[in-house]
Design a protein around this motif. Structure first.
Motif, PDB file in Angstrom:
ATOM      1  N   LEU A 121     -23.923  68.200  -6.441  1.00  0.00           N
ATOM      2  CA  LEU A 121     -24.140  69.141  -5.350  1.00  0.00           C
ATOM      3  C   LEU A 121     -25.251  68.678  -4.421  1.00  0.00           C
ATOM      4  O   LEU A 121     -25.147  68.786  -3.213  1.00  0.00           O
ATOM      5  N   GLY A 122     -26.319  68.146  -4.985  1.00  0.00           N
ATOM      6  CA  GLY A 122     -27.453  67.738  -4.160  1.00  0.00           C
ATOM      7  C   GLY A 122     -28.417  68.884  -3.990  1.00  0.00           C
ATOM      8  O   GLY A 122     -28.060  70.037  -4.188  1.00  0.00           O
ATOM      9  N   PRO A 123     -29.634  68.554  -3.616  1.00  0.00           N
ATOM     10  CA  PRO A 123     -30.669  69.588  -3.555  1.00  0.00           C
ATOM     11  C   PRO A 123     -30.381  70.609  -2.471  1.00  0.00           C
ATOM     12  O   PRO A 123     -29.642  70.340  -1.523  1.00  0.00           O
ATOM     13  N   PHE A 124     -30.985  71.752  -2.622  1.00  0.00           N
ATOM     14  CA  PHE A 124     -30.724  72.801  -1.662  1.00  0.00           C
ATOM     15  C   PHE A 124     -31.985  73.528  -1.241  1.00  0.00           C
ATOM     16  O   PHE A 124     -32.992  73.488  -1.919  1.00  0.00           O
ATOM     17  N   VAL A 125     -31.877  74.187  -0.115  1.00  0.00           N
ATOM     18  CA  VAL A 125     -32.956  75.003   0.422  1.00  0.00           C
ATOM     19  C   VAL A 125     -33.527  75.938  -0.639  1.00  0.00           C
ATOM     20  O   VAL A 125     -32.776  76.572  -1.360  1.00  0.00           O
ATOM     21  N   GLY A 126     -34.800  76.056  -0.687  1.00  0.00           N
ATOM     22  CA  GLY A 126     -35.368  77.002  -1.643  1.00  0.00           C
ATOM     23  C   GLY A 126     -36.876  76.881  -1.642  1.00  0.00           C
ATOM     24  O   GLY A 126     -37.446  76.198  -0.788  1.00  0.00           O
ATOM     25  N   GLU A 137     -34.610  79.010   8.559  1.00  0.00           N
ATOM     26  CA  GLU A 137     -33.729  78.655   7.463  1.00  0.00           C
ATOM     27  C   GLU A 137     -32.543  79.627   7.396  1.00  0.00           C
ATOM     28  O   GLU A 137     -31.392  79.223   7.240  1.00  0.00           O
ATOM     29  N   THR A 138     -32.867  80.899   7.546  1.00  0.00           N
ATOM     30  CA  THR A 138     -31.825  81.923   7.518  1.00  0.00           C
ATOM     31  C   THR A 138     -30.802  81.679   8.615  1.00  0.00           C
ATOM     32  O   THR A 138     -29.602  81.729   8.400  1.00  0.00           O
ATOM     33  N   LEU A 141     -28.726  78.677   7.841  1.00  0.00           N
ATOM     34  CA  LEU A 141     -27.804  78.986   6.753  1.00  0.00           C
ATOM     35  C   LEU A 141     -26.613  79.786   7.296  1.00  0.00           C
ATOM     36  O   LEU A 141     -25.464  79.518   6.959  1.00  0.00           O
ATOM     37  N   ARG A 142     -26.916  80.743   8.154  1.00  0.00           N
ATOM     38  CA  ARG A 142     -25.846  81.547   8.756  1.00  0.00           C
ATOM     39  C   ARG A 142     -24.897  80.672   9.540  1.00  0.00           C
ATOM     40  O   ARG A 142     -23.686  80.806   9.464  1.00  0.00           O
ATOM     41  N   LEU A 145     -22.793  78.469   7.345  1.00  0.00           N
ATOM     42  CA  LEU A 145     -21.754  79.264   6.695  1.00  0.00           C
ATOM     43  C   LEU A 145     -20.614  79.553   7.676  1.00  0.00           C
ATOM     44  O   LEU A 145     -19.438  79.518   7.312  1.00  0.00           O
ATOM     45  N   ILE A 156     -18.218  82.387  -1.056  1.00  0.00           N
ATOM     46  CA  ILE A 156     -19.692  82.396  -1.077  1.00  0.00           C
ATOM     47  C   ILE A 156     -20.201  83.812  -0.869  1.00  0.00           C
ATOM     48  O   ILE A 156     -21.154  84.257  -1.512  1.00  0.00           O
ATOM     49  N   PHE A 160     -22.183  85.020  -4.063  1.00  0.00           N
ATOM     50  CA  PHE A 160     -23.642  84.888  -3.944  1.00  0.00           C
ATOM     51  C   PHE A 160     -24.295  86.017  -3.170  1.00  0.00           C
ATOM     52  O   PHE A 160     -25.466  86.282  -3.355  1.00  0.00           O
ATOM     53  N   LEU A 188     -19.656  75.686  -2.349  1.00  0.00           N
ATOM     54  CA  LEU A 188     -21.093  75.412  -2.316  1.00  0.00           C
ATOM     55  C   LEU A 188     -21.352  74.032  -1.746  1.00  0.00           C
ATOM     56  O   LEU A 188     -22.273  73.832  -0.967  1.00  0.00           O
ATOM     57  N   LEU A 191     -20.961  73.971   1.916  1.00  0.00           N
ATOM     58  CA  LEU A 191     -22.104  74.613   2.563  1.00  0.00           C
ATOM     59  C   LEU A 191     -23.273  73.641   2.598  1.00  0.00           C
ATOM     60  O   LEU A 191     -23.966  73.489   3.600  1.00  0.00           O
TER      61      LEU A 191
END
Lengths: 204, 292
Positions: A121-126, A137-138, A141-142, A145, A156, A160, A188, A191
């Motif tokens: 998957l690889g790393p993700f925002v967090g 970021e929001t 992400l929107r 998506l 998703i 989620f 995922l 995304l």
């Protein structure tokens, strides 16, 4: 199992329905209001996830609620209401209305999920960020998506945002749990790819 | 278990949705495989981020979903008229049925229950006026439907008492001249008859056309409003659609109040707009027959 709304495996994430469908069927005072209160946000968010349009989402939810009320009070008998898996049933109704609406609009070219391969998957925002960072970021992400295929957006949203169990999602979209697990993972990954293209691959 | 199989299960593992044996296998794999373990962390982080972008419906939605609609019974010359209404206006009008039938009808159409309530005076006056056959200038209605439906209903309210228009004229006025059938369907679906006077729309070919309460009722309603139904039918039989005046050189729909003032020897009959314009007549600005 596919189209059965009655019985089936018990959901582990979902709140019990505490006879709400039966209460609506019996036209108990405030029962339908409770149903609306409990599900309107979720259904709206779900419809919006599929349609990406606030106006359409609102209309679909209104339509879904009208249909739900009609079905519970007039079409279904008490026994059917008592065994109804209310939450996936409502989501399924909303879903059908969304897809009808999409179909009647322009057909978008979208690749079905099974065309993508699985890998890491690889790393993700967090992690912890400042307010500004979080807002950016929001937004990203929107946007990420919004460009995903509708099937990915839908899964998703259900998994989620609504934290729905695999069992209930399977009932909502009409697929097996095993197939669903693969689809959720691929969603995922899509995304994640969409975010990466926009240069937002935060390392955890 | 291979990486591929583990990856599709890590999200289910996150929420304890795997069978015990499967969970055990995934755990074992994660202990050995760094990549997969990292993916699990990613999924957890992702789940958290995505949850935060869920959107909320506008506050107004709740109100429209749970609004309780009310109903009252209005007496119209011994006949009960059932009236459903909300805070925003009239929602449905129905004559001569039982309360139970009305509530069932309403529920089937709108999926909502009705509770007994007192009809506000303003709405009561509108219903009374409408039932009497008087026009209601600005009906206070709370109707659902598409934009086109709303437009059409708006046009219907502007057809004066004592006059009729054709379905094609309404379609034209609504900006969709070909949607004649659609206009007919909207009229047939009209939940506030009398108030929105769908009975004032008739077929271009003559006759009064269909009506929810029967053609006879429609005919009687129009006659009571002063529409010379027989005369219109006779004209329609001869293919006459417009009446013009030799003195003003203006042509109208036969029921336009201006047309009805034209004296016998000044009256000219036309079969269509072309015939009228050829003879140097212009369409009436009040009834706008050119848009028929």
């Amino acid at each position: 199992m596919k189209n059965s709304w009655t019985g089936g495996e018990s959901a582990c994430l979902d709140s019990p329905e505490d006879g709400l469908a039966v209460a609506v069927h019996r036209r108990e005072a405030g029962a339908f209001e409770r149903l609306v209160e409990r599900y309107e946000s979720s259904l709206y968010n779900y419809a919006h996830g599929i349609l990406q349009n606030t106006f359409d989402a609102q209309e679909v939810v209104q339509d879904a609620m009208v249909r739900a009320h009609r079905a519970l009070t007039r079409q279904y008998d008490e026994e059917r209401c008592a065994t109804l898996a209310l939450r996936p049933w409502l989501f399924r109704t909303t879903r059908n209305l969304c897809l009808n609406r999409r179909r009647s609009k322009t057909r978008e070219l979208e690749r079905p999920l099974h065309e993508f391969d699985d890998n890491r998957l690889g790393p993700f925002v967090g992690g912890a960020h400042s307010d500004l960072e979080r807002r950016e970021e929001t937004e990203l992400l929107r946007r990420a998506l919004s460009i995903l295929p509708v099937e990915a957006r839908e899964l998703i949203t259900l998994r989620f945002m609504e934290e729905m169990s695999y069992g209930d999602i399977a009932k909502t979209v009409g697929t097996s749990e095993a197939a669903l697990r693969g689809k959720v993972f691929r969603s995922l990954k899509l995304l994640r790819d969409a975010l990466e293209k926009k240069g937002v691959a935060h390392a955890v | 278990m291979r990486c591929r199989n583990v990856l599709t299960r890590i999200d289910a593992l996150r929420t304890n949705e795997l069978a015990a044996g499967e969970a055990q296998e995934v755990h074992e794999h994660l202990g050995k495989c760094h990549d997969c373990e990292e993916s699990l962390n990613d999924v957890v982080a992702l789940a958290r981020s995505v949850r935060s972008i869920a959107i909320k419906p506008p506050k107004s939605m709740r109100a429209s979903l749970t609004a309780t609609d009310r109903f009252d019974v209005v007496d119209a010359g011994g006949r009960p008229i059932f009236v459903a209404f909300s805070n925003r206006g009239l929602r449905m009008i129905h004559t001569g049925s039982s309360e139970e039938e009305f509530r069932t009808m309403y529920g089937e159409r709108f999926g909502r229950e009705l509770v007994r309530g007192a009809l506000p005076e303003r709405l009561r006056r509108q219903v009374a006026a409408a039932v009497e056959g008087e026009g209601v200038d600005r009906p206070v209605v709370d109707l659902e439907g598409s934009e086109f439906e709303q437009t059409v209903l708006g046009i219907l309210t502007r057809i004066p008492r004592g006059e009729v228009r054709t379905y094609s004229w309404v379609a034209q006025q609504a900006g969709r001249p070909k949607a004649v059938r659609a206009v007919g369907n909207i009229c047939a679906r009209n939940v506030v008859p009398f108030v929105v006077p769908c009975h004032r729309v008739v077929p271009a070919g003559g006759g009064v056309g269909n009506y929810a309460f029967g053609s006879e009722v429609k005919r009687a309603l129009l006659e009571r409003e002063g529409v010379p139904v027989d005369e219109l039918e006779e004209m329609a039989g001869k293919g006459i659609r417009f009446i013009g005046s030799r003195t003003t050189h203006i042509f109208c729909f036969p029921t336009c109040r201006d047309a009805r003032r034209i004296r016998g020897d000044n009256r000219v009959a036309f079969h269509d707009e072309e015939e009228a314009t050829k003879k140097g007549f212009r369409p009436c600005k009040r009834c706008q027959p050119a848009a028929a």
